[in-house]
Design an enzyme around this catalytic site. Structure first.
Site, PDB file in Angstrom:
ATOM      1  N   ARG A  68       0.799  -1.391   0.110  1.00  0.00           N
ATOM      2  CA  ARG A  68       0.073  -0.056   0.340  1.00  0.00           C
ATOM      3  C   ARG A  68       0.534   1.142  -0.284  1.00  0.00           C
ATOM      4  NH1 ARG A  68      -2.455  -3.861   3.404  1.00  0.00           N
ATOM      5  NH2 ARG A  68      -1.686  -3.062   4.908  1.00  0.00           N
TER       6      ARG A  68
ATOM      7  N   GLU B 216       5.133 -10.692  14.461  1.00  0.00           N
ATOM      8  CA  GLU B 216       4.457 -11.296  15.331  1.00  0.00           C
ATOM      9  C   GLU B 216       4.576 -12.503  15.791  1.00  0.00           C
ATOM     10  OE1 GLU B 216       0.359 -10.488  16.393  1.00  0.00           O
ATOM     11  OE2 GLU B 216       0.678 -10.563  18.240  1.00  0.00           O
TER      12      GLU B 216
HETATM   13  P1  AMP Z   1       4.421  -1.814  11.761  1.00  0.00           P
HETATM   14  O1  AMP Z   1       5.578  -2.516  10.616  1.00  0.00           O
HETATM   15  O2  AMP Z   1       3.956  -1.997  13.294  1.00  0.00           O
HETATM   16  O3  AMP Z   1       4.342   0.114  11.617  1.00  0.00           O
HETATM   17  O4  AMP Z   1       2.973  -1.670  10.403  1.00  0.00           O
HETATM   18  C1  AMP Z   1       2.918  -1.879   9.913  1.00  0.00           C
HETATM   19  C2  AMP Z   1       2.626  -2.394   8.501  1.00  0.00           C
HETATM   20  O5  AMP Z   1       1.021  -3.060   8.492  1.00  0.00           O
HETATM   21  C3  AMP Z   1       2.046  -1.565   7.794  1.00  0.00           C
HETATM   22  O6  AMP Z   1       1.861  -1.749   6.451  1.00  0.00           O
HETATM   23  C4  AMP Z   1       0.632  -1.175   7.232  1.00  0.00           C
HETATM   24  O7  AMP Z   1      -0.018  -1.388   5.918  1.00  0.00           O
HETATM   25  C5  AMP Z   1       0.330  -2.655   8.414  1.00  0.00           C
HETATM   26  N1  AMP Z   1      -0.685  -2.752   9.284  1.00  0.00           N
HETATM   27  C6  AMP Z   1      -0.032  -2.877  11.042  1.00  0.00           C
HETATM   28  N2  AMP Z   1      -1.391  -2.538  11.454  1.00  0.00           N
HETATM   29  C7  AMP Z   1      -2.278  -2.012  11.204  1.00  0.00           C
HETATM   30  C8  AMP Z   1      -3.586  -2.059  10.991  1.00  0.00           C
HETATM   31  N3  AMP Z   1      -4.288  -1.673  12.023  1.00  0.00           N
HETATM   32  N4  AMP Z   1      -4.850  -1.748   9.838  1.00  0.00           N
HETATM   33  C9  AMP Z   1      -4.184  -1.330   8.424  1.00  0.00           C
HETATM   34  N5  AMP Z   1      -3.407  -1.931   8.267  1.00  0.00           N
HETATM   35  C10 AMP Z   1      -1.700  -2.754   9.344  1.00  0.00           C
END
Ligand code: AMP
Length: 179
Positions: A62, A99
């Protein structure tokens, strides 16, 4: 964040319990479907930046949509940060924790000139693991990562703060507290 972006917040759909129970998935596809909302989101991200970068780095998948639109709006090139194994040329890769298990992001070794100023783009920042792996990768390639732009910030998960601690200017249009 700013009430000025409440119109954009209203265009982001929340799907509860996706991809698993307890996760509130913030779905930006509904924002992208709205011509005015999509254009306004990119305009506001662009106008919030203090400097024009040399390149925008979009994170698969995205982040490609946000990054490509932002790069066009700013008059910059677009660097694709892809899942490992997808790019055809010589690459460097960086692992990051999920995770359960790990994943890897990659760029072409020659994707950016040493010292290039880069802005990272993605749809959403949560824990910051994905964006921080991207920062490490781009720095290994010799780039200066100056800023990061997201449509959505989940501030309770701390990712934007982690990026700021790395010296980045972080821009998020809509924040959802309590995630
Ligand atoms: P992070 O690495 O934990 O910052 O997660 C970010 C990535 O995971 C991004 O590329 C988002 O598209 C996806 N992502 C994580 N949590 C969500 C959420 N609650 N809703 C939509 N996309 C998420």
């Amino acid at each position: 964040m700013s009430e000025a972006n409440d119109d954009l917040r209203a265009l982001i759909r929340t799907i509860p319990d996706f991809p698993k129970p307890g996760i509130q998935f913030r779905d930006i596809t509904t924002l992208l479907l709205d011509a005015h909302g999509f254009a306004a989101a990119i305009d506001r991200l662009a106008s919030g930046l203090s400097n024009k970068p040399d390149l925008v780095a979009g994170i698969e998948a995205r982040g490609f949509v946000v990054g490509a639109a932002l790069a066009q709006r700013l008059g910059c090139g677009l660097l694709l940060v892809r899942k490992h194994g997808k790019l055809p040329g010589a690459t460097i890769a960086e692992e990051y924790a999920l995770e359960y298990g790990t994943d890897r992001l990659a760029i072409h070794v020659d994707a950016c000139a040493p010292g290039a100023d880069i802005l990272i783009a993605d749809d959403l920042i949560a824990t910051g693991g994905t964006a921080l792996a991207t920062v490490r990768l781009l720095r290994r390639a010799g780039a200066q990562v100056c800023a990061a732009a997201f449509l959505v910030d989940l501030p309770d998960l701390g990712g934007a703060g982690r990026l700021r601690a790395e010296g980045l200017d972080v821009h998020g249009l809509v924040s959802f507290e309590g995630d």
